[in-house]
Write an enzyme that holds these catalytic residues in place. Sequence first.
Site, PDB file in Angstrom:
ATOM      1  N   PHE A 169      -3.581   3.283  15.173  1.00 32.72           N
ATOM      2  CA  PHE A 169      -3.890   4.308  14.184  1.00 32.72           C
ATOM      3  C   PHE A 169      -5.056   3.822  13.330  1.00 32.72           C
ATOM      4  CE2 PHE A 169      -0.975   7.992  13.578  1.00 32.72           C
ATOM      5  CZ  PHE A 169      -0.300   7.861  14.776  1.00 32.72           C
ATOM      6  N   ASN A 185       0.851  -1.196   0.000  1.00 31.96           N
ATOM      7  CA  ASN A 185       0.000   0.000   0.000  1.00 31.96           C
ATOM      8  C   ASN A 185       0.887   1.247   0.000  1.00 31.96           C
ATOM      9  OD1 ASN A 185       0.514   0.857   2.852  1.00 31.96           O
ATOM     10  ND2 ASN A 185      -0.362  -1.166   3.252  1.00 31.96           N
TER      11      ASN A 185
HETATM   12  O1  C5P Z   1      -7.717  -3.098  11.444  1.00 29.39           O
HETATM   13  P1  C5P Z   1      -7.258  -1.780  10.919  1.00 29.39           P
HETATM   14  O2  C5P Z   1      -6.221  -1.898   9.842  1.00 29.39           O
HETATM   15  O3  C5P Z   1      -8.355  -0.896  10.500  1.00 29.39           O
HETATM   16  O4  C5P Z   1      -6.572  -1.069  12.195  1.00 29.39           O
HETATM   17  C1  C5P Z   1      -5.524  -0.175  12.113  1.00 29.39           C
HETATM   18  C2  C5P Z   1      -4.656  -0.261  13.325  1.00 29.39           C
HETATM   19  O5  C5P Z   1      -4.352  -1.616  13.635  1.00 29.39           O
HETATM   20  C3  C5P Z   1      -3.297   0.380  13.093  1.00 29.39           C
HETATM   21  O6  C5P Z   1      -2.799   0.797  14.346  1.00 29.39           O
HETATM   22  C4  C5P Z   1      -2.479  -0.786  12.539  1.00 29.39           C
HETATM   23  O7  C5P Z   1      -1.084  -0.594  12.724  1.00 29.39           O
HETATM   24  C5  C5P Z   1      -3.006  -1.939  13.340  1.00 29.39           C
HETATM   25  N1  C5P Z   1      -3.026  -3.229  12.625  1.00 29.39           N
HETATM   26  C6  C5P Z   1      -2.208  -4.249  13.031  1.00 29.39           C
HETATM   27  N2  C5P Z   1      -2.250  -5.447  12.384  1.00 29.39           N
HETATM   28  C7  C5P Z   1      -3.093  -5.657  11.353  1.00 29.39           C
HETATM   29  C8  C5P Z   1      -3.931  -4.623  10.940  1.00 29.39           C
HETATM   30  C9  C5P Z   1      -3.867  -3.423  11.579  1.00 29.39           C
HETATM   31  O8  C5P Z   1      -1.426  -4.057  13.969  1.00 29.39           O
HETATM   32  N3  C5P Z   1      -3.127  -6.852  10.755  1.00 29.39           N
END
Ligand code: C5P
Length: 405
Positions: A331, A216
């Site tokens: 975040f 991304n």
């Molecule tokens: O689940 P989502 O991507 O919407 O949530 C974002 C937050 O969760 C961010 O802090 C991101 O770094 C963390 N995250 C994570 N592992 C993932 C997905 C998101 O630590 N697989």
Amino acid sequence: MPEVLQLDGRHIVLGLSGGIACYKAAELARELVKAGASVQVVMTEAAAAFVTPVTMQALSGRAVYTSQWDARQSDNMPHIHLTRDADALIVAPASADFIAKLAHGLADDLLSLLCLARPAERCPLLVAPAMNREMWAHPATQRNVERLRDDGALVLGPAAGDQACGEIGDGRMLEADELRDEVIAALQPKLLAGRRVLVTAGPTFEAIDPVRGITNLSSGKMGFAVARAAQEAGADVTLVCGPVHLPTPRHVRRIDVASAQQMHDTVLPLAAVQHVFVATAAVADWRPASYAQRKIKKDGSHSAPALELAENPDILAAVARLPQRPYCVGFAAETNDLAANARAKLQRKNVPLIVGNIGPSTFGRDDNTLLLVDARGERQLPAADKLTLARQLVREISQRLEALA
Ligand code: C5P
């Protein structure tokens, strides 16, 4: 957004003792001025043999002081007056001889007098050693440096590498931009002193085959700014990052990973011993269910290969589930309904603080706007460069840690 001058309104006294690294001090004067500081240069007699006061005057825009008997101070007390309005005093280069003097409290010239007479509680002393490797390694120098540290001075470097004498080893003075950043860091409040902080940053890369993958547009800039701000605030910082093109903030331990699974496997064993975990990484939600060992080729049939996806582990949620969990900050990069989405994430991931931002308007940029969402409510941090926002976030986190204590 105009560039933020990190030393705007700050007054720095730059002292030079004798050594070939004086040429780098000329560059340092420039860097400090460019960062917004007013700079008063003070030189020893030996320093003036390497670079002239005229050069330093031109770069700092102020007349240089070299003597305690300078008639410009009507009461003959430059050793007092020059540091009273200073935010920091940096000696760069600090020769072995000058360090020895400082360690013993000797004060037989203006610069050493000034170091002794500075108001220690509000004007930190930074010392950047520069000398031949044998001089640096000598037990006498090491003893003196230790004593300087004990007396509260911040010793910067030295670095290792080629030396002017033709030898290679420890003793090179840090570069001007590194010293400028050390001055900036020294002036930040130590809100996270003694804390361990773990930060994730950047995108992840989910390989499809040896040459392709899913990723991304995250640049890692926000996470790197958080790591830098936490380090400047006195924390011991570990930064786990996906593929990014950013220099490592000074004194931050950096671990590079590629995939979400690697980030997860790196973060989890570290997380339990941290005080704070800040998950800024834009972790890919899905990865290819299988990895092709060889490049997937077109077969002439004009039909695209089916790409089956598997869900990645949620690193933040996994850390938040640890029995000994750190204070977790997530975040939320959204395109719409920032507050509602951030609040939903707060609950879903069971973390005390979510920082919302609009993904497409911040990815790759140097500025951002943050919305802090926690159990008490919401707080907007208005548009600013990412380092300014990261410092504000560090302040918010430190306040919450204190409230918990
Ligand atoms: O689940 P989502 O991507 O919407 O949530 C974002 C937050 O969760 C961010 O802090 C991101 O770094 C963390 N995250 C994570 N592992 C993932 C997905 C998101 O630590 N697989």
